[in-house]
Design an enzyme around this catalytic site. Sequence first.
Site, PDB file in Angstrom:
ATOM      1  N   LYS A  21       0.835  -1.251   0.085  1.00 54.54           N
ATOM      2  CA  LYS A  21      -0.179   0.153  -0.084  1.00 54.54           C
ATOM      3  C   LYS A  21       0.861   1.246  -0.055  1.00 54.54           C
ATOM      4  O   LYS A  21       2.094   1.398   0.677  1.00 54.54           O
ATOM      5  CB  LYS A  21      -0.699   0.068   1.096  1.00 54.54           C
ATOM      6  CG  LYS A  21      -1.718   1.237   1.228  1.00 54.54           C
ATOM      7  CD  LYS A  21      -2.599   1.486   2.597  1.00 54.54           C
ATOM      8  CE  LYS A  21      -3.510   2.646   2.534  1.00 54.54           C
ATOM      9  NZ  LYS A  21      -4.256   2.825   3.771  1.00 54.54           N
ATOM     10  N   ASP A  41     -12.665  -0.045   4.498  1.00 60.49           N
ATOM     11  CA  ASP A  41     -12.030   0.868   5.236  1.00 60.49           C
ATOM     12  C   ASP A  41     -12.674   0.589   6.833  1.00 60.49           C
ATOM     13  O   ASP A  41     -12.220   1.535   7.797  1.00 60.49           O
ATOM     14  CB  ASP A  41     -12.253   2.364   4.984  1.00 60.49           C
ATOM     15  CG  ASP A  41     -10.561   2.995   5.232  1.00 60.49           C
ATOM     16  OD1 ASP A  41      -9.728   2.328   5.719  1.00 60.49           O
ATOM     17  OD2 ASP A  41     -10.642   4.230   4.725  1.00 60.49           O
TER      18      ASP A  41
END
Length: 457
Positions: free
Chosen positions: A217, A361
């Site tokens: 990421k 998320d």
Amino acid sequence: MRVSHYTESTECGNGEEESPGTTTATTRFGIRGDLLIPGCGQPIEDGAVVVADAMIEWVGDFSNRPAKYDAVKFHHVKVLMPGLWDCHVHFGGHGLAFSTLNASSSFLPGAPTLAGAVTVADLRRTLDAGFTSVRELMGYAGYLWPGIRDGYLVGPNVYSSLAALSITGGHGDDHELPLCAVKQFGEAGGASYLCDGVDECTKAVRTMVRRGARCIKVCSSGGVLSLNDDPEDRQFSDKELKAIVDETERSGRAVAAHAIGKAGIMAALRAGIKSIEHGCYLDEEVAILSYLVGPMLTLGFTVKEKGATLVATRHIQESLLLDPSGFPEPVVKKIKKIVPLTRKNYDLAIQQGVKIALGTDTWNSNPEHRVAHGKNAMELTYAVKAGMTPLQAIAAMTANAPEVLGRLAPKSGQLKAGYDADLIGVAGNPLDDLAFLTDPNNVTHVWKGGKLYKSPA
């Protein structure tokens, strides 16, 4: 309910490693549903699957099952589906072990141990909600994955980046702590890792791979929940992002970009990143910008040509708009600005045919919190509000999801021969109302790798 199994012995065929006459046992069982939703394709009424060990061996109309399965006992569920995927989660103990997402106590010695202990229950709740796989884009579940893989912890399959790569002062930096503390925490295995310049970026990817990351990421834009950076700000240079992508792809992994502002989105696409997280400024103005800097006519076309997937994370945004308590005023202002933009631009992305995979998320370990682990299916409801059909939304949370992992993508997310036997049974038809899946009690059965983890008492 306990699932009965049919065991068939087959002779090994490689003579060199097995003694003559040695057999291996294949365990088969069947599941029959009033409705079978395959993940990709049209539903099948009175559909069924046959599972052989950890894999799906056959899928089809129960009445047309091959004769060789006559000895297999089929167990009944109302609706049979692939196990769900959440493509953007964080397991960090926040909300229980630590009061807020950026609590300074999470940097203290022993904090990762406490976070890991809290995460064990979070992983179980996630699996019970029907999520057999998650992509964790920063957090501690990736460090627990070996225990899940080897069977002494219970949870979904975890594909984790372990940390988020960030520039100094960027979204992954903690702006309220001394820089030396943030850097030392990253070096010690913390959930963010600062790197500046091409060489440091290359080394950062190698460090994450060494730690066991199954994806990478990177923060190509500023963020909402970070205190001092702006979501519209670009972070990392083109050369830095390209170095991260090149190094990641050498090990067969894929990069996910936290990309909220349009400059960060475009930079991620130029670098070859295939997974755009949030994408809040994916609007018509960005579409014009993409025409000016490249050969495609619209951003949607750019994303499609690049083979990229949008993971819009609507659940957390809408939840924090409803209740932003615990965050400082500068963060609350950003939440109020971003959410209306994302509503509009998510609609636009769907209209333009951008490939979508669903991620939430989710980050909170308090079961009562709106974004607690186990409430992940809320993301389906926002996809439908934005214009997807229920069947398309399910595909975005099943069949589309593994593609965000690039070459490491498993055969998962579909009820299809040769795919992983990750399946769920549901008490009613979610195509009538996807909100039905948001209650984990409506997920009656969960199989992962052919093993039953949840069934009615």
